[in-house]
Structure formats: structure tokens, C-alpha cells
Design a protein around this motif. Structure first.
Motif, mmCIF file in Angstrom:
data_model
loop_
_atom_site.group_PDB
_atom_site.id
_atom_site.type_symbol
_atom_site.label_atom_id
_atom_site.label_comp_id
_atom_site.label_asym_id
_atom_site.label_seq_id
_atom_site.Cartn_x
_atom_site.Cartn_y
_atom_site.Cartn_z
ATOM 1 N N THR A 161 11.663 -34.022 -13.227
ATOM 2 C CA THR A 161 11.415 -32.960 -12.248
ATOM 3 C C THR A 161 12.195 -31.695 -12.578
ATOM 4 O OG1 THR A 161 13.222 -33.691 -10.798
ATOM 5 C CG2 THR A 161 11.058 -34.704 -10.464
ATOM 6 N N LEU A 162 13.240 -31.817 -13.404
ATOM 7 C CA LEU A 162 14.071 -30.658 -13.758
ATOM 8 C C LEU A 162 13.781 -30.163 -15.171
ATOM 9 C CD1 LEU A 162 17.501 -31.919 -12.339
ATOM 10 C CD2 LEU A 162 15.913 -30.333 -11.255
ATOM 11 N N ARG A 163 12.720 -30.672 -15.784
ATOM 12 C CA ARG A 163 12.436 -30.338 -17.176
ATOM 13 C C ARG A 163 12.197 -28.836 -17.374
ATOM 14 N NH1 ARG A 163 8.428 -34.392 -18.911
ATOM 15 N NH2 ARG A 163 10.291 -35.703 -18.838
ATOM 16 N N GLN A 164 11.599 -28.198 -16.355
ATOM 17 C CA GLN A 164 11.269 -26.773 -16.460
ATOM 18 C C GLN A 164 12.351 -25.892 -15.833
ATOM 19 O OE1 GLN A 164 8.679 -25.949 -18.263
ATOM 20 N NE2 GLN A 164 8.157 -28.113 -18.533
ATOM 21 N N ALA A 165 13.548 -26.443 -15.620
ATOM 22 C CA ALA A 165 14.599 -25.700 -14.910
ATOM 23 C C ALA A 165 14.967 -24.397 -15.625
ATOM 24 C CB ALA A 165 15.842 -26.578 -14.746
ATOM 25 N N GLU A 166 15.160 -24.451 -16.940
ATOM 26 C CA GLU A 166 15.555 -23.247 -17.672
ATOM 27 C C GLU A 166 14.429 -22.217 -17.686
ATOM 28 O OE1 GLU A 166 16.961 -24.210 -21.521
ATOM 29 O OE2 GLU A 166 18.833 -25.094 -20.810
ATOM 30 N N SER A 167 13.195 -22.697 -17.841
ATOM 31 C CA SER A 167 12.058 -21.782 -17.815
ATOM 32 C C SER A 167 11.951 -21.099 -16.457
ATOM 33 C CB SER A 167 10.768 -22.548 -18.128
ATOM 34 O OG SER A 167 9.648 -21.695 -18.017
ATOM 35 N N LEU A 168 12.160 -21.883 -15.402
ATOM 36 C CA LEU A 168 12.124 -21.324 -14.047
ATOM 37 C C LEU A 168 13.250 -20.322 -13.850
ATOM 38 C CD1 LEU A 168 11.025 -21.307 -11.148
ATOM 39 C CD2 LEU A 168 12.515 -23.250 -10.664
ATOM 40 N N LEU A 169 14.431 -20.641 -14.364
ATOM 41 C CA LEU A 169 15.572 -19.728 -14.234
ATOM 42 C C LEU A 169 15.280 -18.404 -14.927
ATOM 43 C CD1 LEU A 169 18.462 -19.096 -13.403
ATOM 44 C CD2 LEU A 169 19.250 -20.258 -15.468
ATOM 45 N N ASN A 170 14.709 -18.455 -16.131
ATOM 46 C CA ASN A 170 14.381 -17.225 -16.859
ATOM 47 C C ASN A 170 13.373 -16.377 -16.097
ATOM 48 O OD1 ASN A 170 16.085 -17.875 -18.989
ATOM 49 N ND2 ASN A 170 14.503 -18.957 -20.123
ATOM 50 N N SER A 171 12.357 -17.038 -15.530
ATOM 51 C CA SER A 171 11.336 -16.286 -14.798
ATOM 52 C C SER A 171 11.926 -15.659 -13.537
ATOM 53 C CB SER A 171 10.160 -17.205 -14.442
ATOM 54 O OG SER A 171 10.567 -18.223 -13.548
ATOM 55 N N GLN A 172 12.851 -16.366 -12.882
ATOM 56 C CA GLN A 172 13.472 -15.816 -11.680
ATOM 57 C C GLN A 172 14.391 -14.651 -12.022
ATOM 58 O OE1 GLN A 172 12.602 -16.383 -8.764
ATOM 59 N NE2 GLN A 172 11.542 -18.355 -8.844
#
Length: 211
Positions: A161-172
Motif C-alpha cells: 500500500t506504500l509502494r507509491q509513497a515517493e511518487s505521491l510525495l513528489n507529486s504533492q
């Protein structure tokens, strides 16, 4: 004709004042619209900052979970190896005990030396004690392996569930940067409108510009 001159001047002055009033009202409307837009952007900025903080927390959690998962996998591998070693030792030990218990006479079936009945029983008891200890450890390892396997599964699911955490952080971060850029642009535009407006208002009421 003499009266027409002052009347024309008055009309011209009235028209000029009306035009200036309309211009001031238009700039006032622009300022109000900018204020509404800036308030909306400020709310979006706060929301984006919270989203960034949440994404950063997810990235931190993922790193911790990866360490925890690696440790659980290593411990599971060690238990599996120890379980296999115990199994390899327990089977021959059981065979030795069976051979001793089935021995008749005074000779040891393992070394060929004379073996008294009480010595044979003592050896059987010792080997049984070893077997019991190994069996207890084997069952303990089996239970721990079950717990670790379940723990590894849960950790893997949480990490998924946290696999996209870094991608999400970059987009935010990108979203926050865009909002802050629009805020700066809006503030600059507001200054471009309010500074001339204040100057014109001061001029209209006869206040000299500040030094």
C-alpha cells in the motif's frame, strides 16, 4: 455665452470625476476578486502542506517497514535452518534409542563393548532427555515460524500500500510549488493594483505622497 463657458467646464469636470470613479470602482472589484482568489489559494496551500506531511510520513513508514521485513525474513530463514538441523539430529537419535531399547544381553550394539543393564538404561534416559529437548525446541521453532510467516505476509501487504509513497510525495511537492507560485503571482498583481489605487486616492483627497 459667458455662462456656457463655466457650465462646460463643470460638465467636463463631472465627466472626468465620473470616469475616475468608474476606474476606481473597477480596480476595487479587481482587488476583491484577487482577495477571494488568494484566500482560496491559501486554503489550497494549507491542504497541500498537509498532504506533503502525510506523504513524508508514508515514506518514513515504508523505510521502517522494509527494515522490519528484512529482519523478519532473516529470522525466519535462521529458524528454518535450525529446524532442519534439529530434524537431522532427531531421526538418528531416535534410531539409537530404539536400538538400545531392543538390545538383549550385556554388549552395547553401538560400540560392541560390554554394557550393564543399568548403564544401558542410563544411556537410554540421557538420549531420551536429549530427544525431548530437541523435540521441544523443534515445536517451538515451528510455532515461531508460523508467527513469522504471518508477520512477513502482513508487512508485505502494508508495504504494497506504500509502494507509491515517493511518487505521491513528489507529486504533492509539485502541487504545493505550483500553488505557492500562483500565490506569489497573485500577491504581486495585488500590489500592482493597490499601489496606484492608493496614490490616486491620496491625490483625490489632497493628501501628499509619503516621502
Amino acid at each position: 455665452k459667458r455662462r456656457e463657458g463655466p457650465r462646460d467646464e463643470i460638465k467636463a469636470a463631472q465627466a472626468r470625476l465620473q470616469q475616475e470613479q468608474q476606474a476606481l470602482e473597477e480596480r476595487h472589484r479587481q482587488i476583491e476578486a484577487l482577495q477571494v482568489d488568494l484566500e482560496r489559494l491559501t486554503a489550497q496551500q494549507q491542504e497541500a502542506q498537509q498532504a506533503v506531511a502525510h506523504a513524508e510520513e508514508q515514506v518514513r513508514q515504508r523505510a521502517e517497514l522494509e527494515i522490519e521485513l528484512q529482519a523478519a525474513r532473516e529470522e525466519r530463514s535462521e529458524l528454518q535452518a535450525e529446524k532442519a538441523r534439529l530434524k537431522a539430529q532427531m531421526d538418528p537419535l531416535r534410531e539409537r534409542i530404539d536400538r538400545l531399547e531392543g538390545t538383549e544381553g550385556a554388549s552395547c550394539p553401538l560400540c560392541g563393548q560390554a554394557l550393564a543393564a543399568h548403564d544401558r538404561q542410563r544411556l537410554i534416559d540421557e538420549l531420551n532427555a536429549q530427544g525431548t529437548a530437541m523435540g521441544d525446541q523443534f515445536r517451538k521453532n515451528t510455532a515461531l515460524l508460523g508467527e513469522l510467516t504471518e508477520s512477513v505476509k502482513n508487512l508485505e501487504e502494508r508495504l504494497a500500500t506504500l509502494r507509491q509513497a515517493e511518487s505521491l510525495l513528489n507529486s504533492q511537492h509539485q502541487r504545493l510549488a505550483q500553488i505557492e507560485s500562483r500565490l506569489r503571482e497573485g500577491a504581486q498583481k495585488a500590489r500592482e493594483i493597490t499601489v496606484p489605487l492608493m496614490r490616486d486616492l491620496r491625490k483625490a483627497v489632497g493628501i501628499r505622497p509619503l516621502a
